[in-house]
Write a protein that holds these residues in place. Structure first.
Motif, PDB file in Angstrom:
ATOM      1  N   GLU A   4       0.859  -1.187   0.000  1.00 12.88           N
ATOM      2  CA  GLU A   4       0.000   0.000   0.000  1.00 12.88           C
ATOM      3  C   GLU A   4       0.890   1.231   0.000  1.00 12.88           C
ATOM      4  O   GLU A   4       1.857   1.324   0.739  1.00 12.88           O
ATOM      5  CB  GLU A   4      -0.897   0.044   1.231  1.00 12.88           C
ATOM      6  CG  GLU A   4      -1.983  -0.986   1.199  1.00 12.88           C
ATOM      7  CD  GLU A   4      -2.935  -0.798   2.358  1.00 12.88           C
ATOM      8  OE1 GLU A   4      -4.103  -0.441   2.109  1.00 12.88           O
ATOM      9  OE2 GLU A   4      -2.499  -0.989   3.502  1.00 12.88           O
ATOM     10  N   ASP A   8      -2.856   5.252  -0.757  1.00 13.90           N
ATOM     11  CA  ASP A   8      -3.876   4.219  -0.529  1.00 13.90           C
ATOM     12  C   ASP A   8      -4.316   4.222   0.940  1.00 13.90           C
ATOM     13  O   ASP A   8      -5.501   4.088   1.253  1.00 13.90           O
ATOM     14  CB  ASP A   8      -3.336   2.833  -0.905  1.00 13.90           C
ATOM     15  CG  ASP A   8      -3.095   2.669  -2.393  1.00 13.90           C
ATOM     16  OD1 ASP A   8      -3.751   3.399  -3.166  1.00 13.90           O
ATOM     17  OD2 ASP A   8      -2.260   1.822  -2.762  1.00 13.90           O
ATOM     18  N   VAL A   9      -3.372   4.338   1.827  1.00 18.74           N
ATOM     19  CA  VAL A   9      -3.679   4.370   3.259  1.00 18.74           C
ATOM     20  C   VAL A   9      -4.522   5.601   3.575  1.00 18.74           C
ATOM     21  O   VAL A   9      -5.532   5.513   4.298  1.00 18.74           O
ATOM     22  CB  VAL A   9      -2.363   4.364   4.091  1.00 18.74           C
ATOM     23  CG1 VAL A   9      -2.671   4.594   5.566  1.00 18.74           C
ATOM     24  CG2 VAL A   9      -1.598   3.074   3.887  1.00 18.74           C
ATOM     25  N   ARG A  12      -8.052   5.054   2.244  1.00 20.41           N
ATOM     26  CA  ARG A  12      -8.806   4.133   3.091  1.00 20.41           C
ATOM     27  C   ARG A  12      -9.238   4.849   4.379  1.00 20.41           C
ATOM     28  O   ARG A  12     -10.369   4.693   4.834  1.00 20.41           O
ATOM     29  CB  ARG A  12      -7.961   2.902   3.412  1.00 20.41           C
ATOM     30  CG  ARG A  12      -8.764   1.836   4.126  1.00 20.41           C
ATOM     31  CD  ARG A  12      -8.044   0.498   4.230  1.00 20.41           C
ATOM     32  NE  ARG A  12      -6.605   0.615   4.046  1.00 20.41           N
ATOM     33  CZ  ARG A  12      -5.692   0.425   5.012  1.00 20.41           C
ATOM     34  NH1 ARG A  12      -6.052   0.042   6.189  1.00 20.41           N
ATOM     35  NH2 ARG A  12      -4.399   0.574   4.776  1.00 20.41           N
ATOM     36  N   TYR A  13      -8.361   5.627   4.956  1.00 18.75           N
ATOM     37  CA  TYR A  13      -8.678   6.389   6.169  1.00 18.75           C
ATOM     38  C   TYR A  13      -9.830   7.370   5.900  1.00 18.75           C
ATOM     39  O   TYR A  13     -10.779   7.453   6.679  1.00 18.75           O
ATOM     40  CB  TYR A  13      -7.439   7.146   6.668  1.00 18.75           C
ATOM     41  CG  TYR A  13      -7.732   8.033   7.856  1.00 18.75           C
ATOM     42  CD1 TYR A  13      -7.912   7.482   9.118  1.00 18.75           C
ATOM     43  CD2 TYR A  13      -7.849   9.413   7.708  1.00 18.75           C
ATOM     44  CE1 TYR A  13      -8.195   8.288  10.205  1.00 18.75           C
ATOM     45  CE2 TYR A  13      -8.131  10.230   8.785  1.00 18.75           C
ATOM     46  CZ  TYR A  13      -8.307   9.660  10.031  1.00 18.75           C
ATOM     47  OH  TYR A  13      -8.593  10.456  11.110  1.00 18.75           O
ATOM     48  N   ARG A  15     -12.093   7.103   3.492  1.00 17.24           N
ATOM     49  CA  ARG A  15     -13.292   6.292   3.273  1.00 17.24           C
ATOM     50  C   ARG A  15     -13.902   5.849   4.597  1.00 17.24           C
ATOM     51  O   ARG A  15     -15.115   5.913   4.781  1.00 17.24           O
ATOM     52  CB  ARG A  15     -12.948   5.072   2.421  1.00 17.24           C
ATOM     53  CG  ARG A  15     -13.643   5.063   1.109  1.00 17.24           C
ATOM     54  CD  ARG A  15     -13.373   3.777   0.317  1.00 17.24           C
ATOM     55  NE  ARG A  15     -12.376   4.065  -0.693  1.00 17.24           N
ATOM     56  CZ  ARG A  15     -11.209   3.441  -0.855  1.00 17.24           C
ATOM     57  NH1 ARG A  15     -10.884   2.423  -0.103  1.00 17.24           N
ATOM     58  NH2 ARG A  15     -10.387   3.797  -1.793  1.00 17.24           N
ATOM     59  N   ASP A  16     -13.057   5.397   5.511  1.00 17.30           N
ATOM     60  CA  ASP A  16     -13.554   4.964   6.824  1.00 17.30           C
ATOM     61  C   ASP A  16     -14.181   6.124   7.584  1.00 17.30           C
ATOM     62  O   ASP A  16     -15.246   5.972   8.205  1.00 17.30           O
ATOM     63  CB  ASP A  16     -12.417   4.350   7.650  1.00 17.30           C
ATOM     64  CG  ASP A  16     -11.939   3.012   7.114  1.00 17.30           C
ATOM     65  OD1 ASP A  16     -12.670   2.413   6.295  1.00 17.30           O
ATOM     66  OD2 ASP A  16     -10.836   2.581   7.518  1.00 17.30           O
TER      67      ASP A  16
END
Length: 107
Positions: A4, A8-9, A12-13, A15-16
């Motif tokens: 990743e 990407d991290v 994702r953070y 999105r969460d």
């Protein structure tokens, strides 16, 4: 094996966090809808309770306004009668004075 990237991290953070925010907003909106529904039910109950009382008060106000109008009319009528009595009394007094003056002049 996929590695990743920092992007990407971060995605994702984000999105969460957005998913958490969306769930929180839905919960808050549901709570607000429930509060508004409760308030509407309370208002309907209050109006159902107060509606007949308001109707009675409006009826009584209407009757009071009629009574006040009748009293005003009666008072105006009484004034007219009073003026008529005063005028008749004044005419009688003037007639009496006139007859006395004529009698004095004739003798």
């Amino acid at each position: 094996m996929t590695t990743e990237t920092p992007a990407d991290v971060a995605l994702r953070y984000v999105r969460d966090e957005l998913s958490t925010l969306r769930a929180t907003m839905h919960d808050e909106l549901a709570a607000m809808r429930a509060d508004i529904s409760d308030l509407a039910a309370t208002l309907r109950g209050h109006m159902a309770e107060q509606g007949p009382r308001i109707a009675v008060l409006e009826h009584r106000i209407g009757e009071s306004e009629k009574a006040i109008a009748e009293i005003k009319q009666s008072r105006e009528s009484d004034r007219s009668k009073r003026w008529a009595v005063w005028m008749a009394l004044l005419a009688s007094v003037l007639s009496f004075i006139g007859s006395v003056v004529l009698n004095l002049m004739g003798s």
